[in-house]
Design an enzyme around this catalytic site. Sequence first.
Site, PDB file in Angstrom:
ATOM      1  N   LYS A  58       0.838  -1.208   0.000  1.00 43.01           N
ATOM      2  CA  LYS A  58       0.000   0.000   0.000  1.00 43.01           C
ATOM      3  C   LYS A  58       0.870   1.255   0.000  1.00 43.01           C
ATOM      4  O   LYS A  58       0.595   2.222  -0.709  1.00 43.01           O
ATOM      5  CB  LYS A  58      -0.951  -0.015   1.206  1.00 43.01           C
ATOM      6  CG  LYS A  58      -2.061  -1.066   1.060  1.00 43.01           C
ATOM      7  CD  LYS A  58      -2.831  -1.330   2.361  1.00 43.01           C
ATOM      8  CE  LYS A  58      -3.825  -2.482   2.147  1.00 43.01           C
ATOM      9  NZ  LYS A  58      -4.507  -2.902   3.392  1.00 43.01           N
ATOM     10  N   GLN A 102      -4.051  -1.443   9.768  1.00 46.61           N
ATOM     11  CA  GLN A 102      -3.997  -2.770   9.164  1.00 46.61           C
ATOM     12  C   GLN A 102      -4.484  -3.813  10.172  1.00 46.61           C
ATOM     13  O   GLN A 102      -4.041  -3.838  11.308  1.00 46.61           O
ATOM     14  CB  GLN A 102      -2.560  -3.088   8.732  1.00 46.61           C
ATOM     15  CG  GLN A 102      -2.407  -4.427   8.029  1.00 46.61           C
ATOM     16  CD  GLN A 102      -3.104  -4.460   6.672  1.00 46.61           C
ATOM     17  OE1 GLN A 102      -3.054  -3.499   5.913  1.00 46.61           O
ATOM     18  NE2 GLN A 102      -3.781  -5.563   6.387  1.00 46.61           N
ATOM     19  N   ASP A 125     -10.344   3.852   4.696  1.00 40.30           N
ATOM     20  CA  ASP A 125     -10.452   2.399   4.546  1.00 40.30           C
ATOM     21  C   ASP A 125     -11.884   1.932   4.842  1.00 40.30           C
ATOM     22  O   ASP A 125     -12.206   0.758   4.673  1.00 40.30           O
ATOM     23  CB  ASP A 125      -9.457   1.722   5.502  1.00 40.30           C
ATOM     24  CG  ASP A 125      -9.101   0.303   5.091  1.00 40.30           C
ATOM     25  OD1 ASP A 125      -9.202  -0.026   3.890  1.00 40.30           O
ATOM     26  OD2 ASP A 125      -8.721  -0.486   5.980  1.00 40.30           O
TER      27      ASP A 125
END
Lengths: 287, 287
Positions: A58, A102, A125
């Site tokens: 990412k 994450q 996200d």
Amino acid sequence: MTQTPTARLMDGTALARRITEESAEAAAEIRRRTGTAPCLATVLVGEDPASVTYVRMKRARCRKAGIESRQVALPASVTTAELVETVTALSQDPSVHGILLQHPVGPHIDERAAFEAIAPEKDVDGVTTHSFAAMSFGLPGFVSCTPGGIMRLLDAYGVEPAGKRAVVVGRSAILGKPAGMLLLARDATVTYCHSRTADLAAAVREADILIAAVGRPRFLTGDDLKPGAVVIDAGYNEGNVGDVDFASAATRASLITPVPGGVGPMTIAVLLAQTVEAAGRQLGTAA
Amino acid sequence: MTQTPTARLMDGTALARRITEESAEAAAEIRRRTGTAPCLATVLVGEDPASVTYVRMKRARCRKAGIESRQVALPASVTTAELVETVTALSQDPSVHGILLQHPVGPHIDERAAFEAIAPEKDVDGVTTHSFAAMSFGLPGFVSCTPGGIMRLLDAYGVEPAGKRAVVVGRSAILGKPAGMLLLARDATVTYCHSRTADLAAAVREADILIAAVGRPRFLTGDDLKPGAVVIDAGYNEGNVGDVDFASAATRASLITPVPGGVGPMTIAVLLAQTVEAAGRQLGTAA
């Protein structure tokens, strides 16, 4: 007897590249007008190899798109309180425009509490309850990246969800549930299946649009499909294998995503696009 | 030829009475231990006759259960900002334990903004995005009252959702969507149908558990049902008529809610139960 694959491929790699190019242009424009590049903070807990790889990927994509990234790496021993404090600080930091936490973050941590510390305007996200409700109610907000990528794939290939039967196999908070809500918002008739579904084959066979999001290798096969179904394989299991048995499904589906190269690249593309969008809003350059 | 009704009735009136008695006992216990009665603030905008009646009914039930209610009546001309301010003040007022904002609030008002001003711990009507996400993710929180009432009816009549096909017709933010999420959390395979569903009859016929929440009188009939289905009619249309044609449905269903006397009374019962629960938590008497 082997049947010939007849399904058209949905090329997530190509679409993701196009979206990323657009994001790079938008990021450059923001930088030109404000002197500041969009910035994504990535928060990584521990050293789970898959998570380390995802975050590295990412960040590399960010760099290529002219998006800065700030890596925050915490030891696996971090407490919920410490993680919440870190994320809250990033939420309040005006030089950070988007936050990616994450997951998984480890079993001893209250993951939901950590997610909720992300300010809605930085939730690029799409993991907060605020974002989920916004997706569900058709309110402005960021979408979960993988479901958002799925919707962009459907749009790119001219698949109109309205009036179609969409079946989502899997009901996780970041994939199955929001995918169903996004399809419902687009007027699909949506069925959620899962491990407790009694006759999964019957339910899957109703699908004009099938979203496989169950995390079990080759769990669904061509025999399960309604002929002509659009098959979106959001699974990514060991050995680069999806949740759908590609070879058999490709003989029944009209459109199908490959694994890899289907949904996977779209997830990161949506993350970048939403980071740039967040930066544009926060820096006052939003159109 | 007329068929004999064979379905068993789900008696919402009786179940609601039992729940309300339990709430009254819990309210009395809170008062005994703290000197303070649970208090529900009701916010009414304008003078829509149905809304006036609903609020009056809810306040009367509160009174009977030993729950205080504080009526806040605002003119139809109130602005979104004024309404948000009023609700925010109630959210911050320690003498108020639950807040009910009666909807609709009028087309010129941003209803979502007004709902979101309700503090989650006082959202006893389960209307905030926080509550919706909590229902969806199985987190602690208050449920939307009508869907919550439906789940209590299913439980009281021994209907186990796990593994069953549940079909929700209607997708409103306070009824259809949360009802589906609560059923999904209980491991049903859930299908959302709505005005854009292409073959509604086929989808409804899959239902082991049918939730009618569409707001159209006698929209679904016995012919639409799978024999033996459990039919929950959450509709309440002009002339005291539900969304399901009771006479024909009662010849096919195994269990069915009457209208009135089914889901309706349960909604208020859940509102009272959640108000007492909220008060118990805020006053520190929660078990």
